[in-house]
Design a protein around this motif. Structure first.
Motif, short mmCIF file in Angstrom:
data_model
loop_
_atom_site.label_atom_id
_atom_site.label_comp_id
_atom_site.label_asym_id
_atom_site.label_seq_id
_atom_site.Cartn_x
_atom_site.Cartn_y
_atom_site.Cartn_z
N THR A 1 -17.91 -17.08 28.97
CA THR A 1 -18.49 -15.73 29.03
C THR A 1 -18.40 -15.22 30.46
N TRP A 2 -17.72 -14.08 30.62
CA TRP A 2 -17.62 -13.42 31.93
C TRP A 2 -18.76 -12.43 32.06
N GLY A 3 -19.47 -12.49 33.18
CA GLY A 3 -20.55 -11.55 33.44
C GLY A 3 -20.40 -10.95 34.82
N LYS A 4 -21.43 -10.26 35.28
CA LYS A 4 -21.42 -9.66 36.62
C LYS A 4 -21.65 -10.74 37.66
N ASP A 5 -20.60 -11.08 38.39
CA ASP A 5 -20.67 -12.09 39.46
C ASP A 5 -21.05 -13.47 38.93
N ILE A 6 -20.71 -13.75 37.69
CA ILE A 6 -20.95 -15.07 37.13
C ILE A 6 -19.92 -15.35 36.04
N LEU A 7 -19.48 -16.59 36.00
CA LEU A 7 -18.70 -17.08 34.86
C LEU A 7 -19.50 -18.22 34.26
N GLU A 8 -19.78 -18.12 32.98
CA GLU A 8 -20.55 -19.16 32.30
C GLU A 8 -19.68 -19.84 31.26
N VAL A 9 -19.78 -21.15 31.20
CA VAL A 9 -19.06 -21.93 30.20
C VAL A 9 -20.09 -22.72 29.40
N ALA A 10 -20.15 -22.45 28.11
CA ALA A 10 -21.08 -23.13 27.21
C ALA A 10 -20.31 -24.09 26.31
N VAL A 11 -21.04 -25.06 25.79
CA VAL A 11 -20.45 -25.98 24.81
C VAL A 11 -21.01 -25.68 23.42
N ASP A 12 -21.68 -24.54 23.30
CA ASP A 12 -22.21 -24.07 22.03
C ASP A 12 -21.78 -22.62 21.87
N LYS A 13 -21.43 -22.21 20.65
CA LYS A 13 -20.85 -20.88 20.45
C LYS A 13 -21.87 -19.79 20.19
N THR A 14 -23.15 -20.09 20.28
CA THR A 14 -24.17 -19.07 20.06
C THR A 14 -24.05 -17.94 21.08
N THR A 15 -24.19 -16.71 20.62
CA THR A 15 -24.20 -15.54 21.49
C THR A 15 -25.44 -14.71 21.19
N GLU B 1 -35.59 -5.03 5.38
CA GLU B 1 -34.55 -5.07 6.40
C GLU B 1 -35.08 -4.57 7.74
N LEU B 2 -34.60 -5.19 8.81
CA LEU B 2 -34.94 -4.78 10.16
C LEU B 2 -33.94 -3.75 10.68
N ARG B 3 -34.45 -2.75 11.35
CA ARG B 3 -33.60 -1.90 12.17
C ARG B 3 -33.63 -2.46 13.58
N VAL B 4 -32.50 -2.52 14.26
CA VAL B 4 -32.41 -3.17 15.56
C VAL B 4 -32.14 -2.14 16.66
N LEU B 5 -32.93 -2.25 17.71
CA LEU B 5 -32.69 -1.54 18.97
C LEU B 5 -32.41 -2.60 20.02
N PHE B 6 -31.26 -2.50 20.68
CA PHE B 6 -30.91 -3.48 21.71
C PHE B 6 -30.43 -2.75 22.95
N ALA B 7 -30.88 -3.23 24.12
CA ALA B 7 -30.43 -2.65 25.39
C ALA B 7 -29.93 -3.75 26.31
N GLY B 8 -28.79 -3.51 26.95
CA GLY B 8 -28.23 -4.46 27.89
C GLY B 8 -27.28 -3.78 28.84
N ASP B 9 -26.94 -4.48 29.93
CA ASP B 9 -26.16 -3.84 30.99
C ASP B 9 -24.83 -4.52 31.27
N ASP B 10 -24.55 -5.66 30.65
CA ASP B 10 -23.44 -6.51 31.10
C ASP B 10 -22.48 -6.78 29.94
N THR B 11 -21.33 -7.35 30.29
CA THR B 11 -20.36 -7.73 29.26
C THR B 11 -20.94 -8.75 28.30
N THR B 12 -21.85 -9.60 28.76
CA THR B 12 -22.46 -10.59 27.88
C THR B 12 -23.30 -9.92 26.78
N ASP B 13 -23.75 -8.70 27.03
CA ASP B 13 -24.55 -7.98 26.04
C ASP B 13 -23.69 -7.32 24.97
N GLU B 14 -22.39 -7.24 25.21
CA GLU B 14 -21.52 -6.64 24.21
C GLU B 14 -21.44 -7.49 22.94
#
Length: 278
Positions: free
Chosen positions: A172-186, A205-218
């Motif tokens: 996962t590429w983020g802002k000024d960080i590269l993270e490598v996981a051994v689990d595929k959960t996002t 059913e749930l309606r979802v509101l999500f807010a984020g600022d980074d590529t990891t939030d995509e």
């Protein structure tokens, strides 16, 4: 689309969210509820943000969540919230929820995580400003403090190249960080699983509101249900995805700063609390 070109949330958007029968308010932390800092361990949310989330969590049929790339311990420290409080804390991009369910690693995953940590620490030791964040299921190479940004990009690429030598890696590429996981959960897969579990438990059913600022939030923003045109009449209104700041995004709306997010949450709390009191 670039997030800076998206519309701001309208009064109608807020009124619709306030009236939603079952609502999940899920927030990223760094860059969304809090500003970035060169000292990540000292970061806290902008004043009033967490109080607004706590207020939302206390309302009927409303779930408030902070889901972050930080590990759970760091997230609890940064939010200054109890791990098992009314606001659901979810660390490690969804792989470390406070209510359990963290993935159990196989011997192969554990061994590869150890190799990743060793390799990442070796890269970081070569250059001032680079440092390693160790998580239960991942390692992250932080380069925010590396003054030469071209060099910082090269360091992250070296880690990405090493990670690519194993199919166990999830990069996962983020802002000024590269993270490598051994689990595929996002973040996206966690929210989808949470939504399904909620529907099974409550038969709604749930309606979802999500807010984020980074590529990891995509991973979350790109999986929200924005187009219910072919959904049954009983389906909730379309989800709302908010990009905080600019950058390419799948979100539908924008807010510009963590203070704007705080103000939005406070407004939503007032409106939704007013609805529940009617």
């Amino acid at each position: 689309m670039d997030g800076s070109l998206l519309p701001l949330l309208s009064d109608a958007d807020l009124s619709g969210l306030a009236a939603t029968p079952d609502l999940l308010v899920a927030m990223d932390f760094d860059g969304t509820l809090a500003h970035f800092s060169d000292e990540p361990t000292g970061v806290h949310a902008v004043p009033g943000a967490m109080e607004a989330l706590e207020g939302l969590a206390e309302l009927p049929n409303t779930v408030a969540m902070v889901i972050s790339g930080r590990n759970l311990e760091q997230l609890a420290h940064a939010t200054m919230l109890p791990v098992h409080g009314p606001v659901r804390l979810v660390g490690s991009h969804g792989a470390e929820p406070a209510d359990g369910g963290t993935a159990n690693l196989s011997p192969e995953q554990q061994a590869w995580l150890g190799e990743l940590r060793s390799h990442t620490e070796g890269i970081a030791a070569e250059h001032e400003g680079a440092w390693v964040e160790v998580k239960p299921l991942a390692v992250g190479l932080h380069t925010r403090l590396v003054s030469d940004k071209e060099l910082a990009a090269q360091l992250n690429q070296r880690l990405a190249n090493f990670a690519a030598t194993s199919e166990l890696s999830h990069v996962t590429w983020g802002k000024d960080i590269l993270e490598v996981a051994v689990d595929k959960t996002t973040k996206g897969s966690y929210i989808e699983d949470f939504r399904r579990a909620y529907a099974r438990q409550h038969d709604r059913e749930l309606r979802v509101l999500f807010a984020g600022d980074d590529t990891t939030d995509e991973t979350a923003l790109s999986t929200l249900r924005y187009s219910p045109a072919i959904a049954p009449a009983t389906a909730p209104a379309p989800d709302i995805g908010i990009r905080v700041g600019g950058g390419e995004t799948s979100a539908t709306h924008r807010l510009d700063t963590p203070e704007d997010v705080r103000d939005f949450l406070q407004d939503l709390l007032r409106r939704r609390d007013g609805r529940s009191a009617d």
